[in-house]
Structures are given as C-alpha cells and as structure tokens.
Design an enzyme around this catalytic site. Structure first.
Site, PDB file in Angstrom:
ATOM      1  CB  SER A 192      -0.754   0.092   1.058  1.00 29.06           C
ATOM      2  OG  SER A 192      -1.798  -1.110   0.985  1.00 29.06           O
ATOM      3  CB  SER A 230      -2.056  -1.164  -3.338  1.00 30.22           C
ATOM      4  OG  SER A 230      -1.555  -0.793  -3.370  1.00 30.22           O
ATOM      5  CG  ASP A 232      -2.942   2.716  -4.089  1.00 32.32           C
ATOM      6  OD1 ASP A 232      -1.888   2.259  -3.236  1.00 32.32           O
ATOM      7  OD2 ASP A 232      -3.095   1.868  -4.963  1.00 32.32           O
TER       8      ASP A 232
END
Length: 317
Positions: A192, A230, A232
């Site tokens: 991340s 991830s 983000d």
C-alpha cells in the site's frame, strides 16, 4: 510511527482544511468520513503499520488532551478525531506482537520538528517494501510563485507498494531490467501507499480534494496501477486560513486560490509524489525480518539503476 503536526506552535487545536482521495481502498485512514463532509481535521496525522492504527489513534488523543488542556478540559466537552493511516509491514516486522506502544507515539509527536524529513527505514516506514526493494518513508517538495507570493507544496509518502518489474524512474522501465532479481519471484502486489500533501497555499476543501487526486498520477509515474491488494490513500491539507478552535463567527471568510491558477500546483503534486517514492527507496537500507531472521529485503541497487538510466539517455539528476 511517523507524526505530522500542521501547526506545531499553536496553543489550541486549529482546524485544518483538507481533502481526501482513495485510489484503492484496501487500507485505513481514520477521520476521512468527516474530512469528506466537514472539509477539515483537527490535530496531528500519524502513520504506522496496519495493526498499530488503534494504538496510534489512542495515543494521539492522549497527546491532544495534554497539549491542549485548556481546550479539552473546560466546561464544554469536545470530541477528538485524529487522522491515523497505515500500510502493512508483516513481511519484515512481526506485526502480531503489537509492539508499538503509547510512549512511542507520544515521543514521535513530541519530537516532530521543522527541517529535513528523515527518510528510508524510519518512522512508520521502517519495515516497508516498495517495488520488491526496501521502501519506507520518503519526501519531496516544490516551491511555487503565484500572484507574486511564494508558496510550498510538500509531499510525504509511506511507500509499501508495487512489483519490481513495474518500477519506472523518469520514464525509464528500470524494473524490467531488474525483474530477474525479484524477491521470491513474486508477481502480485501486496502493499500500500499513503501520500500526505501539505501546502501553505490558501485552498478550500473541495480544491484540496482535487489536489489529493493528483497523487494517483504521481504514483502511476513510478509504474503502479494501484493493485487489488493495495491501499492507495491520499490526503492533502493547507495550513492557510488558520483560526483557533473556539466560538466561531456566524460568517466565515476565507482565502482560496483561483481555479485557473491550479495547473502548476497539480504538477507540483505529481512531480513531488513521484520523487518522494524514489527518495524513500534511495534512502532505505537492507533489512532482515524480525520473525525468524530468514526474510531479507535489499535496498535498491543504485549503481545498476544509474547505468540503466544512462543507457536510456536519461542520467539520473
């Protein structure tokens, strides 16, 4: 844990206009529901690992109660909702030991200071991995002159994302040349990235939200598409329009930049985010995992990258 204190010398908490953007939501940043609705947050920002969000949030409240005693121990009860964000460091850190303590968070908040930002294996970024290499904390900044006044845009990342073969620097696909060395032959992104953008440009919350969106373009320049696993998550805030928390006026008057002047601001965010990720990797050092000592992640091979960049006609600045 990494601590960011927007108004470090204030004797009372100051509402900070902010905007939030989620490119991919497999992560956490507390307080964003109110930022989305109210357009501001109060107090510091802390960034840590996934399992330490609760402790960082709890300790930040403790710090605010002590730091702003006159505000929070008066007759009128007030709520505290700090911003705490995370990325996962379970490869190199035995995350289930819940090692982060209240004292660690308080120390980070108490020692937050002006000047160069510590990068690499430090703070919340200590055990993070980016593009198959040692990642961590990175920063970059840009100075802008708008309407005859000088402003700053600063970017801080906790970089823990990307596959090695995706890594791109200044448009050069260096990761493809290094893919044969990928740790464990991994093909899926499992990390991340948190991006915090700070500026002193006077901006309204809806403008800061648009500013936060541009972080997506910055991390995209380095090669990531924002993988499924991830998180983000991006936050932009402005220290302009500062007013202490207290009895508000019936009518608020704020300054805000004209929208037609935003293109260089957007470019500063994109450039700064791209550079901050690379700075995190360049500053990082090799690290051996704490679980059994067998997991080792190496820092990016700077000499090899320089040779690759030169072959592509783009010497690294």
């Amino acid at each position: 844990v990494t601590a960011i204190v927007p108004h470090p010398r204030a004797e009372a908490p100051i509402p900070v206009f902010a905007g939030f953007h989620r490119l991919n939501g497999n992560g956490e940043m507390t307080g964003t529901h109110w930022i989305e609705d109210g357009g501001y947050f109060l107090g510091p920002i802390t960034i840590t690992n996934t399992h330490s969000v609760g402790m960082a949030h709890h300790a930040t409240i403790r710090w605010m109660l002590e730091r702003y005693r006159a505000t929070y121990h008066g007759r009128r009860p007030r709520w505290i909702m700090p911003v705490t964000a995370e990325t996962f460091d379970g490869i190199l850190n035995d995350i289930n030991t819940l090692a982060l303590g209240e004292a660690d968070v308080l120390a980070a908040l108490d020692t937050a200071s002006d000047g160069p930002v510590a990068e690499g294996n430090t703070g919340g970024g200590t055990a993070m991995i980016a593009y198959g290499f040692k990642g961590g904390t990175g920063s970059a900044s840009r100075r802008l002159v708008i309407g005859g006044r000088s402003y700053m845009v600063g970017v801080l990342v906790q970089a823990n994302h990307g596959q090695r073969d995706w890594l791109t620097i200044c448009g050069v696909p260096v990761g493809r040349h290094l893919a044969e060395e990928a740790r464990g032959g991994e093909t899926a992104e499992r990390g991340s990235i948190i991006v915090i953008v700070a500026t002193d440009i006077p901006m309204a919350p809806h403008q800061l939200k648009r500013m936060a969106r541009r972080c997506s373009l910055g991390i995209g320049r380095n090669g990531t598409p924002g993988g499924n696993s991830s998180g983000d998550i991006f936050l932009a805030f402005s220290t302009a329009n500062a007013r202490p928390l207290g009895d508000p006026p019936d009518i608020h008057r704020i300054e805000m930049l004209d929208d037609d002047l935003f293109d260089p601001v957007y470019m500063a965010v994109v450039d700064g985010t791209e550079e901050a990720v690379i700075n995190a990797m360049l500053a990082a050092e090799d690290m051996v995992g704490t679980i059994d000592g067998r997991e080792r992640v190496e820092a990016v091979p700077t000499d090899r990258i320089l040779r690759i960049m030169n072959r592509h006609g783009k010497p690294f600045p």
